[in-house]
Scaffold this active site. Structure first.
Site, short mmCIF file in Angstrom:
data_model
loop_
_atom_site.label_atom_id
_atom_site.label_comp_id
_atom_site.label_asym_id
_atom_site.label_seq_id
_atom_site.Cartn_x
_atom_site.Cartn_y
_atom_site.Cartn_z
N ARG A 106 0.84 -1.20 0.00
CA ARG A 106 0.00 0.00 0.00
C ARG A 106 0.87 1.25 0.00
O ARG A 106 2.06 1.21 0.35
CB ARG A 106 -0.93 0.05 1.20
CG ARG A 106 -0.24 0.05 2.57
CD ARG A 106 -0.12 1.41 3.22
NE ARG A 106 0.74 1.35 4.41
CZ ARG A 106 2.02 1.59 4.40
NH1 ARG A 106 2.63 1.90 3.27
NH2 ARG A 106 2.74 1.53 5.51
N GLU A 122 0.15 9.95 8.72
CA GLU A 122 1.29 9.09 9.10
C GLU A 122 1.47 9.04 10.61
O GLU A 122 1.42 10.09 11.29
CB GLU A 122 2.55 9.66 8.43
CG GLU A 122 3.44 8.61 7.84
CD GLU A 122 2.75 7.74 6.79
OE1 GLU A 122 2.27 6.65 7.13
OE2 GLU A 122 2.69 8.17 5.62
N HIS A 123 1.67 7.84 11.11
CA HIS A 123 1.91 7.62 12.54
C HIS A 123 0.75 8.10 13.40
O HIS A 123 0.96 8.66 14.48
CB HIS A 123 3.22 8.28 13.00
CG HIS A 123 4.44 7.56 12.48
ND1 HIS A 123 4.93 6.42 13.07
CD2 HIS A 123 5.25 7.83 11.43
CE1 HIS A 123 6.00 6.01 12.40
NE2 HIS A 123 6.21 6.84 11.40
N ASP A 169 -2.40 6.05 13.15
CA ASP A 169 -3.35 4.93 13.28
C ASP A 169 -3.26 4.29 14.66
O ASP A 169 -4.26 3.95 15.27
CB ASP A 169 -3.18 3.88 12.15
CG ASP A 169 -1.79 3.27 12.04
OD1 ASP A 169 -0.84 3.78 12.67
OD2 ASP A 169 -1.64 2.25 11.33
N SER A 196 4.79 -1.37 2.97
CA SER A 196 4.08 -2.42 3.71
C SER A 196 4.37 -3.84 3.24
O SER A 196 3.49 -4.69 3.22
CB SER A 196 2.57 -2.13 3.63
OG SER A 196 1.86 -2.99 4.43
N SER A 197 5.63 -4.09 2.88
CA SER A 197 5.96 -5.47 2.47
C SER A 197 5.81 -6.42 3.65
O SER A 197 5.36 -7.56 3.48
CB SER A 197 7.38 -5.53 1.91
OG SER A 197 8.31 -5.10 2.86
N ASP A 220 -2.10 -0.90 7.56
CA ASP A 220 -1.56 -1.72 6.46
C ASP A 220 -2.42 -2.95 6.22
O ASP A 220 -2.72 -3.33 5.09
CB ASP A 220 -0.14 -2.17 6.78
CG ASP A 220 0.75 -1.01 7.17
OD1 ASP A 220 0.34 0.14 6.96
OD2 ASP A 220 1.85 -1.25 7.70
N ASN A 256 14.19 -1.18 8.40
CA ASN A 256 13.38 -2.28 8.92
C ASN A 256 12.91 -1.88 10.31
O ASN A 256 13.68 -1.88 11.26
CB ASN A 256 14.24 -3.56 8.97
CG ASN A 256 13.45 -4.74 9.53
OD1 ASN A 256 12.40 -4.57 10.14
ND2 ASN A 256 13.97 -5.93 9.31
N LYS A 257 11.61 -1.55 10.40
CA LYS A 257 11.15 -0.96 11.67
C LYS A 257 11.21 -1.92 12.85
O LYS A 257 11.26 -1.49 13.99
CB LYS A 257 9.77 -0.34 11.51
CG LYS A 257 8.63 -1.29 11.18
CD LYS A 257 7.34 -0.49 11.01
CE LYS A 257 6.14 -1.38 10.72
NZ LYS A 257 6.26 -2.15 9.45
C1 GLA Z 1 3.83 1.29 9.70
C2 GLA Z 1 2.77 0.68 10.59
C3 GLA Z 1 1.43 1.38 10.37
C4 GLA Z 1 1.58 2.89 10.53
C5 GLA Z 1 2.74 3.41 9.67
C6 GLA Z 1 3.02 4.88 9.92
O1 GLA Z 1 3.54 1.03 8.37
O2 GLA Z 1 2.61 -0.69 10.31
O3 GLA Z 1 0.47 0.86 11.25
O4 GLA Z 1 1.72 3.22 11.87
O5 GLA Z 1 3.93 2.69 9.92
O6 GLA Z 1 1.94 5.65 9.54
#
Ligand code: GLA
Length: 458
Positions: free
Chosen positions: A44, A50-51, A53, A146-147, A191, A234-235
């Site tokens: 997606r 952003e940040h 949700d 969103s991989s 996502d 890589n979060k």
């Molecule tokens: C990542 C998280 C989402 C969202 C975004 C930032 O993609 O998986 O839930 O928090 O970061 O908007």
């Protein structure tokens, strides 16, 4: 369990026939027999929001064409067997029942295990079918598209179908948002929701708790172009993401405490707004009155909340943020409330379609980027440079998309200028650097809202 609105089981669409044939062939080479179905989960791009949700606020993403496909058959050995068409991702095998997820090592198969465990736990399955799978992914990894969530969603779909179960798209979205946290990242549900609920040609406003989507028709003549900064993030492998989640939570708890509310239960900035009964547009004033702009130390926070460092860790921190010493609460809360407001403005601008609709949307996107850069501090120099380059090349607006600290920007470009835009960004961002130039094909592309997760019968 609801069985309505389950992801569709479809014949393979023409656009994916060739890729699915190759995938089937790879499956036969690997396991010696054909797969019985293919599951698809899309990536997606978040247009705005952003940040926010994970603080309960609505976001506005669309699915992209790039996706993950998994060819699957069940096996009688009670084993999960994973292979990937990308040789960089090593084969994996485990029992289908037992699947430890080591948070310290977020390798690719862990995301599959998250999705599988999510479905097994949600349905309370005692017997879990063994699955043999070959995956093929086209979503650039660690790029903000969103991989990782697509892999979780794809695994959940495979597990559901292989075990002859039916779950609604909403149930799948919610359970995938929760089970991705097994990897340790405290993301929201954007996502996973767009992956299951997307419709071709349409962006979605997504509301949470309860999960609900509203179709957003994007203006005629608007093209969204994705460009990758080629900085990977890589979060799950760093503390950046959870540090931001924790700072927002603490901002919310500090304001709750100052207002005599039960602060320990207050985790999301939207819950605070609702409990205070204040309009979203007035929340920045509430923040100003309650929080100082300088970062807080842990001692200061413990003093204000009246807790020990151990209690603070329990009420507010996560495993990988327990050692944090400084917390920037003011900027993070300001970003969340103002960004939440921009999402509704974006939706209204699309709906009212004023004569300057493109300028209006572009402005909101660029304001969002500045806020991510300066208040949320989730950008990086390369991404800022890319956003500037996109604006100079004729975008009405440009911003980082996804978690940030690297990854992609999304830019709003008028249809009749897309070619000129792509040429200029190629010349000024990609061709000036050999590494970037070598990745340009998968790094710079126009996109349109794609469809969501599906199962293909074979
Ligand atoms: C990542 C998280 C989402 C969202 C975004 C930032 O993609 O998986 O839930 O928090 O970061 O908007």
């Amino acid at each position: 369990m609801s069985s309505v609105d389950c992801p569709s089981v479809l014949p393979i669409p023409d656009s994916k026939k060739e890729r699915c044939e190759k995938l089937k062939a790879a499956f036969i080479t690997k396991y010696g027999h054909p797969p019985t179905f293919i599951a698809r989960a899309s990536g997606r791009v978040n247009l705005i929001g952003e940040h926010i949700d994970y603080h309960g606020y609505s976001v506005l993403p669309m699915a992209i064409e790039q996706d993950i496909l998994a060819a699957v058959s069940t096996n009688d050995e009670g084993k999960l067997k994973l292979a990937n068409t990308n040789p960089g991702y090593k084969d994996f095998e485990s029992s289908s029942k037992e699947s430890p997820i080591d948070k310290n090592n977020p390798s690719w198969e862990k995301y599959f295990l998250c999705g599988m465990r999510g479905v097994v736990e949600h349905l309370g399955l005692e017997e879990v079918k063994g699955m043999s799978c070959v995956l093929d992914g086209l979503i650039p990894s660690c790029a903000g598209l969103s991989s990782s969530s697509a892999l979780v969603c794809c695994a959940a779909l495979c597990t559901m179908h292989a075990n002859a179960q039916r779950l609604s798209k909403t149930e799948l979205s919610d359970l995938c948002a929760s089970c991705e946290r097994y990897i340790g990242t405290e993301g929201g549900g954007m996502d996973q929701a767009i992956c299951f609920l997307a419709k071709p040609g349409i962006a979605k406003l997504i509301d949470f708790k309860p999960l609900k989507t509203t179709d957003i028709k994007l203006p005629e003549g608007a093209v969204f172009v994705i460009s990758n900064s080629c900085v990977q993030m890589n979060k799950a492998a760093t503390t950046h993401f959870n540090a931001r989640v924790v700072e927002g939570r603490l901002a919310c708890q500090l304001i709750a405490k100052g207002n005599g509310l039960a602060w320990r239960d207050m985790k999301r900035l939207k819950d605070l707004q609702v409990t205070l009964g204040v309009k979203l547009s007035d929340m920045p004033e509430v923040v100003k009155a309650a929080i100082h702009p300088e970062p807080y130390t842990k001692d200061e926070l413990c003093g204000i909340l009246g807790v020990s460092a151990e209690e603070l860790a329990q009420t507010s921190l996560s495993a990988n943020t327990s050692e944090m010493q400084n917390f920037n609460l003011y900027d993070r809360a300001m970003h969340v409330y103002q960004e939440a407001e921009r999402v509704y403005q974006f939706k209204e601008t699309c709906e009212n379609s004023p004569s300057n609709v493109m300028e209006g949307l572009g402005q909101l996107m660029s304001d969002s980027h500045r806020s991510c850069r300066d208040l949320y501090q989730c950008s990086c120099p390369e991404l800022d440079d890319l956003v500037e380059t996109c604006l100079k090349a004729g975008a009405y607006g440009s911003r980082l998309t996804g978690a940030g600290w690297g990854g992609c920007a999304v830019s709003l470009v008028p249809t009749n200028q897309v070619q000129a835009f792509l040429s200029q960004v190629t010349a000024e961002f990609y061709n000036k650097d050999e590494r970037r130039a070598s990745q340009i094909k998968e790094s710079l592309f126009a996109t349109a809202p794609g469809g969501g997760a599906a199962l293909y019968c074979l």
